[in-house]
Design an enzyme around this catalytic site. Structure first.
Site, PDB file in Angstrom:
ATOM      1  N   GLU A  73      -3.048  -5.186  -2.700  1.00 54.10           N
ATOM      2  CA  GLU A  73      -3.448  -5.953  -3.657  1.00 54.10           C
ATOM      3  C   GLU A  73      -3.503  -5.632  -4.962  1.00 54.10           C
ATOM      4  O   GLU A  73      -3.024  -6.128  -5.916  1.00 54.10           O
ATOM      5  CB  GLU A  73      -4.989  -6.723  -3.264  1.00 54.10           C
ATOM      6  CG  GLU A  73      -4.832  -7.341  -1.908  1.00 54.10           C
ATOM      7  CD  GLU A  73      -5.418  -6.481  -0.583  1.00 54.10           C
ATOM      8  OE1 GLU A  73      -4.753  -5.197  -0.585  1.00 54.10           O
ATOM      9  OE2 GLU A  73      -5.869  -6.572   0.282  1.00 54.10           O
ATOM     10  N   CYS A  81     -10.696  -4.315  -3.576  1.00 52.24           N
ATOM     11  CA  CYS A  81      -9.646  -5.212  -3.933  1.00 52.24           C
ATOM     12  C   CYS A  81     -10.384  -6.554  -4.378  1.00 52.24           C
ATOM     13  O   CYS A  81     -10.119  -7.289  -5.377  1.00 52.24           O
ATOM     14  CB  CYS A  81      -8.800  -5.387  -2.838  1.00 52.24           C
ATOM     15  SG  CYS A  81      -7.592  -4.026  -2.582  1.00 52.24           S
ATOM     16  N   CYS A 121      -4.343   0.442  -2.361  1.00 52.86           N
ATOM     17  CA  CYS A 121      -3.875  -0.953  -1.545  1.00 52.86           C
ATOM     18  C   CYS A 121      -3.068  -1.822  -2.165  1.00 52.86           C
ATOM     19  O   CYS A 121      -2.753  -1.800  -3.619  1.00 52.86           O
ATOM     20  CB  CYS A 121      -5.473  -1.671  -1.892  1.00 52.86           C
ATOM     21  SG  CYS A 121      -6.775  -0.828  -0.770  1.00 52.86           S
ATOM     22  N   ASN A 126       0.920  -1.146   0.003  1.00 50.81           N
ATOM     23  CA  ASN A 126      -0.109   0.030   0.147  1.00 50.81           C
ATOM     24  C   ASN A 126       1.028   0.975  -0.008  1.00 50.81           C
ATOM     25  O   ASN A 126       2.083   1.365   0.502  1.00 50.81           O
ATOM     26  CB  ASN A 126      -1.007   0.024   1.119  1.00 50.81           C
ATOM     27  CG  ASN A 126      -0.376  -0.136   2.576  1.00 50.81           C
ATOM     28  OD1 ASN A 126       0.676  -0.850   2.614  1.00 50.81           O
ATOM     29  ND2 ASN A 126      -1.152   0.403   3.321  1.00 50.81           N
TER      30      ASN A 126
HETATM   31  N1  THU Z   1      -5.322  -1.335   2.548  1.00 52.29           N
HETATM   32  C1  THU Z   1      -4.840  -2.405   1.634  1.00 52.29           C
HETATM   33  O1  THU Z   1      -3.624  -2.233   1.335  1.00 52.29           O
HETATM   34  N2  THU Z   1      -5.588  -3.421   1.051  1.00 52.29           N
HETATM   35  C2  THU Z   1      -6.926  -3.434   1.588  1.00 52.29           C
HETATM   36  O2  THU Z   1      -7.522  -4.619   1.250  1.00 52.29           O
HETATM   37  C3  THU Z   1      -7.527  -2.919   2.832  1.00 52.29           C
HETATM   38  C4  THU Z   1      -6.686  -1.475   2.986  1.00 52.29           C
HETATM   39  C5  THU Z   1      -4.548  -0.271   3.038  1.00 52.29           C
HETATM   40  C6  THU Z   1      -5.194   0.932   2.367  1.00 52.29           C
HETATM   41  C7  THU Z   1      -4.620   1.993   3.531  1.00 52.29           C
HETATM   42  O3  THU Z   1      -3.394   2.453   2.998  1.00 52.29           O
HETATM   43  C8  THU Z   1      -4.403   1.272   4.888  1.00 52.29           C
HETATM   44  O4  THU Z   1      -4.458  -0.153   4.329  1.00 52.29           O
HETATM   45  C9  THU Z   1      -5.526   1.554   5.862  1.00 52.29           C
HETATM   46  O5  THU Z   1      -6.703   1.393   5.055  1.00 52.29           O
END
Ligand code: THU
Length: 137
Positions: free
Chosen positions: A56, A96, A54, A43
């Site tokens: 993913e 995602c 995100c 992320n």
């Molecule tokens: N986040 C992800 O990388 N993947 C997810 O499926 C949910 C959330 C990240 C986005 C943000 O930088 C942090 O987690 C908090 O929401």
């Protein structure tokens, strides 16, 4: 080290490299291709908060870029780290799940559930009745 462990380690290493100065919630993801090979993402957060992305979807973008837009995806493995570096639950968000399912309903998604157990499920079980490209035809 078996396949599951190595994907977990790859995802964990990607999470450790995440850019999450605002939430402190670092996420790493590994897209494993059916033909072998894997692509990682993490992320990335921005001061303009809605721009943040995100792990993913960044891993999917890397897989798409490496396969001329046609990745045959076997699995997506997700690891999130809390501020102390300990793994914490991270079920993939709805956006995602949507992006993963468009690459195939059988893709397996591995993550730590909210009860602290790591599980792996087909994305179709995480996102029932998905909106798919066929709806546009
Ligand atoms: N986040 C992800 O990388 N993947 C997810 O499926 C949910 C959330 C990240 C986005 C943000 O930088 C942090 O987690 C908090 O929401």
């Amino acid at each position: 080290m078996d396949r599951g462990e190595s994907l977990h380690e790859l995802a964990r290493a990607a999470a450790a490299r995440a850019h999450a100065p605002y939430s402190g919630f670092r996420v790493g993801a590994v897209v494993r291709l059916a033909g072998g090979g894997s692509h990682v993402g993490c992320n990335v957060e921005n001061a303009a908060f809605p721009l943040s992305g995100c792990a993913e979807r960044h891993a999917l973008a890397a897989a798409v870029a490496a396969t001329a837009g046609r990745p045959e995806i076997e699995s997506v493995t997700v690891v999130a780290l809390g501020p102390d570096g300990v793994e914490v639950p991270a079920p993939p968000c709805g956006a995602c799940r949507q992006q993963i399912v468009e690459f195939g309903p059988a893709i397996r998604v591995g993550f730590m559930a909210s009860d602290g157990r790591r599980i792996e499920l087909p994305v179709a079980e995480l996102l029932p009745h998905p909106f798919l490209p066929a709806a546009l035809r």
